[in-house]
Write an enzyme that holds these catalytic residues in place. Structure first.
Site, short mmCIF file in Angstrom:
data_model
loop_
_atom_site.label_atom_id
_atom_site.label_comp_id
_atom_site.label_asym_id
_atom_site.label_seq_id
_atom_site.Cartn_x
_atom_site.Cartn_y
_atom_site.Cartn_z
N ALA A 89 4.40 9.70 2.14
CA ALA A 89 2.95 9.89 2.34
C ALA A 89 2.80 10.83 3.53
O ALA A 89 3.17 10.48 4.65
CB ALA A 89 2.28 8.55 2.62
N ASP A 132 0.22 -8.47 6.94
CA ASP A 132 0.28 -7.56 8.10
C ASP A 132 -0.55 -6.31 7.77
O ASP A 132 -0.13 -5.19 8.04
CB ASP A 132 1.72 -7.21 8.43
N GLU A 136 -2.28 0.99 10.64
CA GLU A 136 -0.96 1.64 10.75
C GLU A 136 -0.11 1.40 9.50
O GLU A 136 0.87 2.12 9.28
CB GLU A 136 -0.20 1.13 11.98
N ASP A 150 5.07 -1.72 4.17
CA ASP A 150 5.55 -2.81 5.03
C ASP A 150 5.30 -4.21 4.46
O ASP A 150 4.36 -4.90 4.85
CB ASP A 150 4.89 -2.71 6.42
N1 ADE Z 1 6.19 5.75 7.48
C1 ADE Z 1 6.62 4.61 6.93
N2 ADE Z 1 6.74 4.72 5.61
C2 ADE Z 1 6.36 5.99 5.30
C3 ADE Z 1 6.23 6.71 4.09
N3 ADE Z 1 6.55 6.16 2.93
N4 ADE Z 1 5.79 7.97 4.13
C4 ADE Z 1 5.46 8.51 5.32
N5 ADE Z 1 5.56 7.89 6.49
C5 ADE Z 1 6.01 6.64 6.48
#
Ligand code: ADE
Length: 332
Positions: A89, A132, A136, A150
């Site tokens: 992402a 969670d 963020e 997460d």
């Molecule tokens: N930070 C944690 N997971 C991520 C992801 N899949 N893409 C970009 N940043 C991240």
């Protein structure tokens, strides 16, 4: 993605650091495709006795398939590390976006809140509480849509997705994990991780510490629900609704609702549900936040029926069914 090993990946910049490991931007040298890779050090996982969390995150991510949840493409391990190859992402996270612009435009806050509702509805169907949820952990994908990450603190109530009893989680994880890929969506790269224990069980089964506030709750102060502060173990789906209330408030006010000088004071405000709304927050948004930030988890809007949450007037005009195909409202 093809079955993958460390040698196939070129690691790039650090994207983020979680409680258990680091996430890097990465490129599959064979295809030139970009991904995010979460790298977890086995020794650290063992030290922290987090084997079950790691196994669970992998199991859940493998089973989930939703446009607003980051996809797990492959997982494998070498002697020292575990690797989760994830959808990348590129747009940063919602927390950074709010900081950058102060407050989000109303239509964008409405859009993001609707996407979070859709994810929570999907997770509820799968009998999963994320526990969670916070800005963020909501990344912004290429197309501007949210992607939840997460799942290591999540709780799953569906027998088919639950791991082995926690007292033997590290030992029996490998056999239970085989075949956990999403139905109809085999993930070829997972095989190398299922062929041997995710974390070698060099220790006897972990003995659970006695439960207390101090040693169970590991979330983020600002979004934690009153019941999580009381007893992390009882926290379930309604804790995610509480977090949604906090996030909606933050998108529109620019800061989380229970912000205080110290974590202790934040907890006090949470327990008392001590919220003050900015004067310019629209009444309909205030009303929704007030119905989500309710101390009794059972009385939060959506705790019994997500349709009631989707029908709140704050979402008037939102077409939930076509959200993934919509273009998110722009920030001017
Ligand atoms: N930070 C944690 N997971 C991520 C992801 N899949 N893409 C970009 N940043 C991240």
């Amino acid at each position: 993605m093809e079955s993958c090993s460390r040698a196939d990946l070129e690691l790039g910049s650090l994207l983020g650091e979680g409680s258990l490991g680091k996430v890097y931007r990465t490129r599959d040298k064979r295809t030139n495709e970009e991904y995010a890779v979460k790298v977890l050090e086995k020794r650290y996982i063992l030290q922290q006795q987090k084997q079950a969390s790691v196994v669970q995150e992998r199991r859940l991510l493998s089973a989930l398939n939703h446009p607003n949840i980051v996809q797990l493409y492959s997982s494998f391990q070498d002697d020292r590390f575990l690797y989760f190859v994830l959808e990348l992402a590129k747009g940063g996270d919602l927390g950074d976006q709010i900081k950058r612009v102060g407050r989000l435009p109303y239509e964008l806050a409405q859009f993001y809140a609707a996407e979070v509702v859709k994810v929570l509805e999907y997770l509820r169907e799968k009998q999963i509480a994320h526990r969670d949820l916070k800005p963020e952990n909501l990344l912004i994908g290429d197309n501007g849509h949210l992607k939840l990450i997460d799942f290591d603190g999540a709780k799953c109530f569906a027998p088919a997705l639950q791991g082995p009893p926690s007292s033997s989680s590290s030992r029996s994880s490998s056999s239970r994990e085989t075949g956990q890929a999403s139905p109809g969506q085999p993930r070829s790269g997972d095989s190398s991780m299922t062929s041997s224990p995710v974390v070698p069980s060099r220790r006897p089964p972990a003995v659970r510490k006695p439960r207390s506030r101090a040693n169970t709750w590991v979330g983020t102060a600002q979004y934690v629900s009153p019941e999580m502060l009381e007893d992390n173990d009882i926290a379930s789906y309604p804790s995610d609704l509480w977090a949604l209330g906090c996030i909606l408030y933050q998108m529109l006010a620019g800061c989380p609702p229970f912000k205080a000088e110290t974590e202790f004071l934040t907890f006090q405000r949470i327990c008392r549900c001590d919220i003050a709304f900015p004067n310019d927050m629209p009444a309909v948004a205030r009303d929704l936040v007030s119905q989500l930030l309710v101390v009794d988890p059972q009385r939060r809007l959506g705790s019994k029926d997500m349709d009631r949450l989707k029908s709140h007037p704050f979402f008037d005009g939102v077409e939930f069914d076509t959200l993934p195909a919509q273009t998110p409202p722009k920030i001017e």
